[in-house]
Enzyme design. Structure first.
Site, PDB file in Angstrom:
ATOM      1  N   HIS A 107       0.798  -1.448  -0.038  1.00 11.98           N
ATOM      2  CA  HIS A 107      -0.041  -0.014  -0.070  1.00 11.98           C
ATOM      3  C   HIS A 107       0.732   1.307  -0.156  1.00 11.98           C
ATOM      4  O   HIS A 107       0.352   2.374   0.165  1.00 11.98           O
ATOM      5  CB  HIS A 107      -0.874   0.012   1.219  1.00 11.98           C
ATOM      6  CG  HIS A 107      -1.838  -1.001   1.164  1.00 11.98           C
ATOM      7  ND1 HIS A 107      -3.174  -0.606   0.421  1.00 11.98           N
ATOM      8  CD2 HIS A 107      -2.090  -2.244   1.718  1.00 11.98           C
ATOM      9  CE1 HIS A 107      -4.168  -1.923   0.790  1.00 11.98           C
ATOM     10  NE2 HIS A 107      -3.195  -2.787   1.442  1.00 11.98           N
TER      11      HIS A 107
ATOM     12  N   LYS B 146      -8.235  13.971   4.203  1.00 12.91           N
ATOM     13  CA  LYS B 146      -7.317  12.774   4.358  1.00 12.91           C
ATOM     14  C   LYS B 146      -6.390  13.059   5.440  1.00 12.91           C
ATOM     15  O   LYS B 146      -6.136  14.231   5.984  1.00 12.91           O
ATOM     16  CB  LYS B 146      -6.652  12.593   3.176  1.00 12.91           C
ATOM     17  CG  LYS B 146      -6.013  14.023   2.546  1.00 12.91           C
ATOM     18  CD  LYS B 146      -5.473  13.992   1.083  1.00 12.91           C
ATOM     19  CE  LYS B 146      -6.254  13.834   0.063  1.00 12.91           C
ATOM     20  NZ  LYS B 146      -6.379  12.708  -0.732  1.00 12.91           N
ATOM     21  N   ARG B 147      -5.557  11.990   5.798  1.00 17.56           N
ATOM     22  CA  ARG B 147      -4.459  12.212   6.509  1.00 17.56           C
ATOM     23  C   ARG B 147      -3.517  13.386   6.047  1.00 17.56           C
ATOM     24  O   ARG B 147      -3.385  13.480   4.874  1.00 17.56           O
ATOM     25  CB  ARG B 147      -3.435  10.849   6.740  1.00 17.56           C
ATOM     26  CG  ARG B 147      -4.215   9.844   7.719  1.00 17.56           C
ATOM     27  CD  ARG B 147      -4.414  10.359   9.066  1.00 17.56           C
ATOM     28  NE  ARG B 147      -3.359  10.092   9.714  1.00 17.56           N
ATOM     29  CZ  ARG B 147      -2.854   9.086  10.813  1.00 17.56           C
ATOM     30  NH1 ARG B 147      -3.757   8.424  11.221  1.00 17.56           N
ATOM     31  NH2 ARG B 147      -1.912   9.081  11.658  1.00 17.56           N
TER      32      ARG B 147
ATOM     33  N   LYS C 168       0.937  14.621   0.649  1.00 15.13           N
ATOM     34  CA  LYS C 168      -0.356  14.635   0.180  1.00 15.13           C
ATOM     35  C   LYS C 168      -0.689  16.341  -0.106  1.00 15.13           C
ATOM     36  O   LYS C 168      -1.684  16.796  -0.524  1.00 15.13           O
ATOM     37  CB  LYS C 168      -1.400  14.213   1.258  1.00 15.13           C
ATOM     38  CG  LYS C 168      -1.613  12.647   1.493  1.00 15.13           C
ATOM     39  CD  LYS C 168      -2.614  12.336   2.435  1.00 15.13           C
ATOM     40  CE  LYS C 168      -2.400  10.821   2.822  1.00 15.13           C
ATOM     41  NZ  LYS C 168      -3.041   9.861   1.875  1.00 15.13           N
TER      42      LYS C 168
ATOM     43  N   THR D  93      -8.445   6.430  -1.994  1.00 14.64           N
ATOM     44  CA  THR D  93      -9.838   5.829  -2.292  1.00 14.64           C
ATOM     45  C   THR D  93     -10.958   6.831  -2.261  1.00 14.64           C
ATOM     46  O   THR D  93     -11.792   6.911  -2.680  1.00 14.64           O
ATOM     47  CB  THR D  93      -9.981   4.772  -1.465  1.00 14.64           C
ATOM     48  OG1 THR D  93      -9.616   5.144  -0.121  1.00 14.64           O
ATOM     49  CG2 THR D  93      -9.381   3.706  -1.727  1.00 14.64           C
TER      50      THR D  93
ATOM     51  N   LYS E 134     -14.409   8.342  -4.043  1.00 15.80           N
ATOM     52  CA  LYS E 134     -15.859   8.528  -3.219  1.00 15.80           C
ATOM     53  C   LYS E 134     -16.403  10.057  -3.861  1.00 15.80           C
ATOM     54  O   LYS E 134     -17.482  10.121  -4.177  1.00 15.80           O
ATOM     55  CB  LYS E 134     -15.732   8.616  -1.839  1.00 15.80           C
ATOM     56  CG  LYS E 134     -15.215   7.342  -1.206  1.00 15.80           C
ATOM     57  CD  LYS E 134     -14.620   7.346   0.139  1.00 15.80           C
ATOM     58  CE  LYS E 134     -13.956   6.121   0.521  1.00 15.80           C
ATOM     59  NZ  LYS E 134     -12.971   6.025   1.704  1.00 15.80           N
TER      60      LYS E 134
HETATM   61  C1  26V Z   1       2.617   4.914   6.618  1.00 20.12           C
HETATM   62  C2  26V Z   1       3.488   5.839   7.033  1.00 20.12           C
HETATM   63  C3  26V Z   1       4.186   5.164   8.257  1.00 20.12           C
HETATM   64  C4  26V Z   1       5.427   6.056   8.616  1.00 20.12           C
HETATM   65  C5  26V Z   1       5.175   7.691   8.545  1.00 20.12           C
HETATM   66  C6  26V Z   1       4.826   7.927   7.364  1.00 20.12           C
HETATM   67  C7  26V Z   1       3.860   7.103   6.529  1.00 20.12           C
HETATM   68  C8  26V Z   1       3.042   7.466   5.617  1.00 20.12           C
HETATM   69  C9  26V Z   1       2.008   6.579   4.836  1.00 20.12           C
HETATM   70  C10 26V Z   1       1.794   5.378   5.166  1.00 20.12           C
HETATM   71  C11 26V Z   1       0.917   4.607   4.636  1.00 20.12           C
HETATM   72  C12 26V Z   1       0.467   3.129   5.218  1.00 20.12           C
HETATM   73  C13 26V Z   1      -0.450   2.584   4.443  1.00 20.12           C
HETATM   74  C14 26V Z   1      -1.432   3.096   3.705  1.00 20.12           C
HETATM   75  O1  26V Z   1      -2.483   3.477   4.427  1.00 20.12           O
HETATM   76  N1  26V Z   1      -1.522   3.316   2.442  1.00 20.12           N
HETATM   77  C15 26V Z   1      -2.642   3.772   1.727  1.00 20.12           C
HETATM   78  O2  26V Z   1      -3.481   2.628   1.266  1.00 20.12           O
HETATM   79  C16 26V Z   1      -4.532   3.283   0.802  1.00 20.12           C
HETATM   80  C17 26V Z   1      -5.294   1.795   0.289  1.00 20.12           C
HETATM   81  O3  26V Z   1      -4.801   0.954  -0.858  1.00 20.12           O
HETATM   82  C18 26V Z   1      -4.130   3.689  -0.751  1.00 20.12           C
HETATM   83  O4  26V Z   1      -5.282   4.294  -1.201  1.00 20.12           O
HETATM   84  C19 26V Z   1      -3.352   4.975  -0.267  1.00 20.12           C
HETATM   85  O5  26V Z   1      -2.959   5.891  -1.347  1.00 20.12           O
HETATM   86  C20 26V Z   1      -2.378   4.604   0.569  1.00 20.12           C
HETATM   87  O6  26V Z   1      -1.429   5.708   1.085  1.00 20.12           O
END
Ligand code: 26V
Length: 798
Positions: free
Chosen positions: A353, A532-533, A538, A640, A644
């Protein structure tokens, strides 16, 4: 009301029955809370028969089951979703009305189950709903966190986090299974008995199961989401209690419960590492045991496992399930290592992801061997086998004293998938380039999707009604039927009704922001929404820079015919992510200044809504005119939220990133406001010396907006409050905010012009709706069933 069985026919009687006999409340004195619980019980009863019948049908068919392992399920509220999927909405509303209660208020009384951070967790929740809708025999496995994602509020513009406590109230949708427990070991050492390695753990914890039925549309199939909670093996030490040490007597229980106490926020890079790995092993190991118990109860011969079991790892968080399965097959069931490895790989698949390096999981070998000594040995063996099979490989699962979970998950998976076409392509050329060279068929794409039941039918009743009146109800289970709206887009009468639905949704939102936040929004404005986060990639800071530049331009030239805009932000920053929290504060500071400026505040408003969650998304998305999807190209795996918004008739302003690419292909380039560097151009731009400085020098608007931040226009009491953001933007600017600014500004002015033609805008919005059917999570799940799991629907209509 008689004390007989709870009525199965009318929901009205069932509510009264549960109020009386399940909750022990006199209807004359019941509060909203009591009515909501009674209704939930009545609805739950209507799921149970289907649920049991689905389980029976699966056993009868001896069908292959799908197991979706995910650290996160960002469910939100379930009452409305369940009512909608059971097709009980009208009857329930009438019953609730007859009690003199407000139906919407009743639905809103339920707290969100926020067992996830963002996209990954919400995807898991959409997938569970689609699996049930399709009738694919499936189980979700996760953790029953006592505290979901923290609650966010603002103090003088700054994010403040408070613990979330959804489980303080009874969670009606769960069935506790105190009998379904597994004892799981941690730590200790590996001994040798008769020449064989035997793991002798140092401590033990039990996993207790809580089952949540997930009913699909239109109520024909239900699967189980099984959430694990930590429990002590011996919860209470009577001798210590009797000796007067009351706290120590309950220590084991407290420790065990810690495992499922809180959801980790995304940024937990260094702190609490040990607990995180403990959580991962805890739920993965419990799930594997449950899977094997079920398999062995139905089949027996372990070599049949791959034909009956398909395990999906939602990112690497459950990747330890692979070595755990292998360990049980080899150490405990006695299969030869290579055979156990083949069986494991034939069962397991992995979804990636994110490609962000800081988000790729790895564990120090010290910690790993401390907690899971036998698993480290098994990983060493897997890695050695891989090195023998591929002498020219570049990296392994162990590297410089660390265990790399992505490599491990890849090695142990039959299929590895990305979540959008662009992201899957980048997996092949970047993070997994070497693995892809060795296994050219392993990586596949499954572009994400969202469930139309929650994200259109449930959250946008006005638009749904119009769609049903126009093309019937088939779209609910077959979203591509939205294409049949296309001919109506040219019909002015229809278009007027479409625009009226959006206008009414916007009016609802205005009422709500006034009531809840004391903010009066201009209902005719462009509702420009980024939710979003908060993350640098982003680029919420690109959005606020544009807002500043727009504000300055409006002040310079008040008569230029600016359309009215409301910029809405919502989103949480990880508690340890300092720059993201500064971005939040900056947006709030800019909002305070801009909203107070009488020269512009008829034309520009900025609103940052606190505590973004699934429920707030359900409120905002139907009311949005413009969807902000502005990540640096190559960084957003899919997105996602973008789907929406399109589905609710909000065109996108966005980059060629993640699934934006596919959205634009489908809705048409003329219905999408594209800007910015491509992923390839972004990579090249980073190599240009001082790319940010050049972009700033070339664009006076950008220079002036940054200067306003730098000089303290939005923080007069502390002029260098945003020194870090400014230094970041004018220095390395890794996320290319400056490089993309001018083109973003251009695209926003194109939005202004397009919005001025209200019919033209409505047509564009309607085409977004009519052409978004492909982004259903039903389509995504069918893709997984066919290309990854080899699973079949048992509903007999496939
Ligand atoms: C994790 C972390 C952890 C360390 C600090 C920065 C950071 C930034 C992003 C993440 C993402 C974790 C995984 C995640 O949530 N990915 C999301 O998955 C969605 C479903 O597939 C996708 O639509 C998003 O684009 C993706 O960011």
């Amino acid at each position: 009301m008689a004390r007989d069985d709870p009525p199965k026919s009318g929901i009205r009687d069932a509510i009264l029955w549960h109020l009386t006999y399940t909750l022990g409340k006199d209807p004359d004195h019941a509060q909203l809370f009591d009515w909501r619980l009674a209704l939930s019980h009545a609805v739950r009863d209507r799921i149970v028969d289907r649920w049991m019948e689905s389980a029976r049908a699966t056993r009868r068919a001896g069908a292959r089951r799908v197991y979706y392992l995910s650290m996160e399920f960002l469910i939100g509220r379930l009452l409305q979703d369940n009512i909608v999927n059971l097709q009980l909405a009208d009857e329930t509303q009438a019953a609730v009305d007859s009690f003199g209660l407000d139906y919407r208020a009743l639905l809103l009384d339920e707290p969100d189950a926020a067992l996830g951070n963002g996209g990954l967790g919400r995807l898991a929740a959409c997938f569970m709903e689609s699996l049930a809708t399709i009738g694919c025999p499936a189980h979700g496995y996760g953790i029953r966190y006592e505290h979901g994602l923290f609650r966010q509020s603002f103090a003088a513009g700054r994010q403040v986090e408070a613990p979330e406590d959804w489980l303080v109230q009874p969670f009606v949708w769960q069935f506790e299974r105190p009998e379904a427990r597994f004892t799981l070991g941690f730590g200790g050492h590996v001994a040798t008995h008769q020449g064989k390695p035997v793991w002798e753990p140092e401590s033990f914890v039990q996993s207790e199961a809580f089952d949540v039925p997930v009913i699909g549309w239109p109520g024909n199939w239900a699967n189980t989401l099984r959430l694990w909670a930590g429990r002590a093996v011996d919860p209470f030490d009577l001798s210590r209690f009797n000796a007067g040490d009351f706290t120590a007597a309950a220590e084991a229980e407290a420790l065990a419960r810690t495992i499922s106490r809180v959801l980790y926020p995304q940024d937990s890079t260094e702190k609490g590492k040990r607990l995180r790995l403990t959580q991962e092993y805890f739920f993965s190991a419990a799930s594997i045991r449950d899977i094997l118990r079920r398999f062995e109860g139905e089949h027996g011969d372990l070599r049949l496992l791959p034909r009956k079991v398909a395990i999906q790892l939602n990112d690497t968080h459950p990747a330890i399930a692979g070595p755990e399965l292998l360990r049980i097959l080899h150490d405990e069931r006695g299969l030869p290592f290579d055979e156990a490895l083949d069986i494991t790989r034939a069962c397991v698949n992995y979804t990636n992801h994110t490609l962000l390096p800081e988000a790729l999981e790895s564990w120090g070998e010290g910690l790993f061997s401390d907690l899971l000594p036998r698993h480290l040995q098994i990983i060493e063996r897997i890695d050695a086998a891989d090195a023998r099979a591929h002498p020219d490989r570049r990296g392994g699962a162990r590297d410089q004293g660390r265990v790399r979970m992505g490599e491990l998950a890849f090695m142990l998976s039959n299929r590895v998938n990305g979540v959008s076409a662009l992201h899957t392509g980048l997996m092949k050329t970047t993070v997994f380039a070497d693995r892809h060279r060795l296994h050219p068929d392993r990586i596949v794409n499954q572009t994400n999707g969202v469930t139309p039941r929650r994200w259109l039918l449930g959250c946008n009743p006005r638009l749904s009604r119009l769609i049903c009146e126009t093309i019937g109800r088939g779209w609910i289970a077959d979203l591509e039927q939205l294409q049949r709206l296309e001919p109506h887009v040219a019909d002015d009468g229809w278009l007027g009704r479409f625009a009226a639905a959006k206008a009414a949704n916007k009016a609802d939102l205005c009422d709500w922001t006034l009531r809840e936040h004391g903010v009066a929004l201009a209902p005719d404005a462009i509702f420009d929404v980024q939710i979003k986060r908060i993350h640098e990639y982003k680029r919420q800071h690109l959005n606020i820079l544009e807002a500043i530049a727009l504000w300055q331009a409006m002040r310079d030239d008040p008569g230029a015919g600016w359309p009215t805009r409301v910029k809405i932000f919502a989103g949480k920053a990880a508690p340890g992510y300092v720059l993201a929290k500064q971005i939040i504060r900056l947006i709030n500071d800019v909002a305070a200044v801009v909203n107070a400026d009488p020269a512009t505040n008829e034309r520009l408003q900025i609103l940052y809504l606190p505590n973004y969650n699934v429920t707030l998304a359900e409120r905002l998305i139907p009311a949005a005119d413009l969807s902000e999807q502005i990540s640096t190209a190559g960084k957003e795996a899919s997105g996602t939220g973008n789907m929406k918004f399109a589905l609710n008739g909000a065109p996108t302003i966005g980059t060629l990133d993640g699934a934006n690419v596919e959205i634009r292909e489908r809705v048409g380039a003329e219905n999408f406001f594209l800007f910015g560097l491509t992923a390839e151009e972004a990579e090249a731009r980073r190599l240009v010396p001082d790319h940010a400085g050049r972009a700033i020098a070339a664009d006076p608007r950008l220079a002036r907006a940054i200067e306003a931040i730098r000089s303290g226009s939005f923080s007069p009491d502390e002029p260098d409050r945003y020194g870090d953001i400014v230094a970041n933007l004018t220095g390395a600017d890794y996320f290319l905010v400056c490089s993309d600014f001018a083109d973003y500004w251009r695209a926003q002015r194109q939005v202004d012009r397009a919005y001025a033609d209200r019919d033209g805008w409505a047509r564009m919005a309607a085409r977004n709706l009519a052409r978004s059917g492909w982004f259903s999570s039903d389509r995504a799940i069918r893709g997984y069933m066919q290309d990854i799991w080899g699973a079949q629907s048992l509903l007999g209509r496939e």
